[in-house]
Design a protein around this motif. Structure first.
Motif, mmCIF file in Angstrom:
data_model
loop_
_atom_site.group_PDB
_atom_site.id
_atom_site.type_symbol
_atom_site.label_atom_id
_atom_site.label_comp_id
_atom_site.label_asym_id
_atom_site.label_seq_id
_atom_site.Cartn_x
_atom_site.Cartn_y
_atom_site.Cartn_z
ATOM 1 N N ALA A 36 0.963 -0.982 0.167
ATOM 2 C CA ALA A 36 -0.009 -0.203 0.168
ATOM 3 C C ALA A 36 0.899 1.448 -0.175
ATOM 4 N N ASP A 39 -0.487 4.655 1.429
ATOM 5 C CA ASP A 39 -1.961 5.113 1.805
ATOM 6 C C ASP A 39 -2.047 3.380 2.232
ATOM 7 N N SER A 43 -5.439 0.516 4.327
ATOM 8 C CA SER A 43 -5.537 -0.643 4.582
ATOM 9 C C SER A 43 -6.330 -0.942 5.871
ATOM 10 N N VAL A 175 -1.889 10.874 -2.105
ATOM 11 C CA VAL A 175 -2.784 9.509 -1.586
ATOM 12 C C VAL A 175 -3.488 9.149 -3.001
ATOM 13 N N LEU A 176 -3.621 7.568 -2.862
ATOM 14 C CA LEU A 176 -4.160 6.868 -3.791
ATOM 15 C C LEU A 176 -3.776 7.417 -4.985
ATOM 16 N N GLY A 179 -3.582 4.156 -6.975
ATOM 17 C CA GLY A 179 -5.039 3.476 -7.446
ATOM 18 C C GLY A 179 -5.116 3.067 -6.219
ATOM 19 N N VAL A 180 -6.426 2.245 -6.122
ATOM 20 C CA VAL A 180 -7.123 1.525 -5.016
ATOM 21 C C VAL A 180 -6.741 -0.100 -5.233
ATOM 22 N N VAL A 183 -3.893 -0.481 -1.958
ATOM 23 C CA VAL A 183 -4.832 -0.746 -0.689
ATOM 24 C C VAL A 183 -5.601 -2.295 0.006
#
Length: 361
Positions: A36, A39, A43, A175-176, A179-180, A183
């Motif tokens: 992650a 981020d 998580s 942040v991110l 992407g997702v 995470v």
């Protein structure tokens, strides 16, 4: 534990907090940072939500059989043969997590405190003390935790917050950025940091005095641990950065080596951190050891779990010594993490569905 319903809601919450918090306090940032990155704190939050869901399912399942532990109602739902197979899988997983816990404890103490002490001496001292604490049932186990809870956690949180003096804001951005998906991968990777409540609620539920508040206090305990983990991962990230965290085996302690309190004589915050962590780890180990022995005793229909816990010690010593090096330890931890994830989000919902269907019929 007897047949009286005497475990209070607050005591249940303390047990839930203590069984989750342990080795993860020092190693969790590395586990999440590998996937992650910056981020990682997201998580950790998502993993707490998953554990909260698993706990609600486990508590709802236990509520269908208020007079039985999970050892008994597995057999009621699946039949004696398949129920006992499932019991063996659950208890083997709990035993493996306990052995993994002891191995991580031994490595941390060996690295940061007792580098000249033989590893076997560290493990033997820890297990004998845990054995003594678990030989007279759950009541003394809970009293030990109540005695240590406020003292150890208040000092530990104070030491953790001192890390705010050394953080760098640029480590939290962007942040991110990837992407997702990273995470979500980090969320799955830190499942074992929350593991424990989904196992013990089925074992202790018949002895809880106020069952209507089990879910509320259980979720409060998981939420408290989530806040603690977010502080630890966030502060460690702010001190070291995501790339450097992934390079350390125990990044939390390494991060606090650079923390200094201006105009004071206090130094080496990491040393105080490890000392308080030992007390927290001890209560976590006592929980894992006791409930594993208790589950085996219920399965074998023994009057108490004293002899079972004694016999578990050499098995734990053997299992914790199996991984030959650090890479093998991390690989075994990864396997246990995903097996526990399958149990919490796969097996428990399936059992709850079967119980719901039986009740509906």
């Amino acid at each position: 534990m007897g047949s009286n319903k005497w475990v209070s809601s607050l005591q249940l919450m303390i047990v839930i907090i203590n069984i989750m918090v342990g080795a993860s306090l020092l190693m969790l940032p590395r586990t999440v940072a590998e996937t992650a990155k910056q981020d990682m704190w997201l998580s950790v939050l998502l993993a707490s939500a998953l554990m909260g869901t698993s706990f609600r399912i486990a508590a709802a399942l236990a509520a269908y059989f208020p007079a039985y532990t999970s050892i008994e109602y597995h057999c009621i739902l699946l039949g004696r043969t398949f129920g006992n197979i499932l019991n063996c899988i659950m208890l083997a997983l709990m035993l493996a997590i306990t052995a993994q816990f002891v191995r991580v404890f031994r490595m941390a103490v060996k690295i940061f405190l007792l580098d000249l002490t033989p590893s076997q001496v560290i493990v033997l001292a820890l297990l004998l003390l845990a054995l003594y604490a678990t030989q007279h049932g759950l009541a003394p186990v809970i009293r030990v935790q109540q005695f240590l809870f406020l003292f150890s956690y208040s000092i530990f949180i104070f030491l953790i917050l001192l890390g705010l003096l050394a953080i760098e804001a640029e480590h939290y951005t962007p942040v991110l950025a990837n992407g997702v998906k990273p995470v979500l991968q980090g969320t799955a990777a830190c499942w074992m940091a929350y593991s424990g409540p989904e196992f013990i609620i089925g074992l202790v539920y018949p002895y809880v005095a106020r069952r209507e508040s089990v879910i509320r206090f259980g979720l409060a305990g998981i939420g408290a641990v989530a806040v603690l983990y977010v502080f630890i991962t966030g502060i460690t990230l702010g001190i070291l950065g995501p790339e450097e965290i992934a390079d350390f085996l125990i990044p939390t302690v390494m991060a606090y080596r650079s923390v200094e309190i201006p105009d004071t004589f206090i130094e080496r915050i990491d040393g105080y951190l490890v000392i308080v962590w030992i007390a927290i780890c001890f209560t976590a180990l006592v929980n894992w050891l006791y409930f594993t022995g208790f589950g085996i005793a219920r399965m074998m229909k023994l009057e108490n779990s004293r002899s079972v816990i004694v016999l578990l010690l050499p098995v734990i010593c053997y299992l914790e010594n199996l991984p030959p090096d650090i890479q093998a330890v991390m690989a075994s931890a990864s396997w246990l993490n995903y097996i526990g994830l399958a149990w919490g989000l796969g097996v428990l919902p399936l059992l709850w569905g079967i119980a719901w269907w039986r009740r509906r019929r």
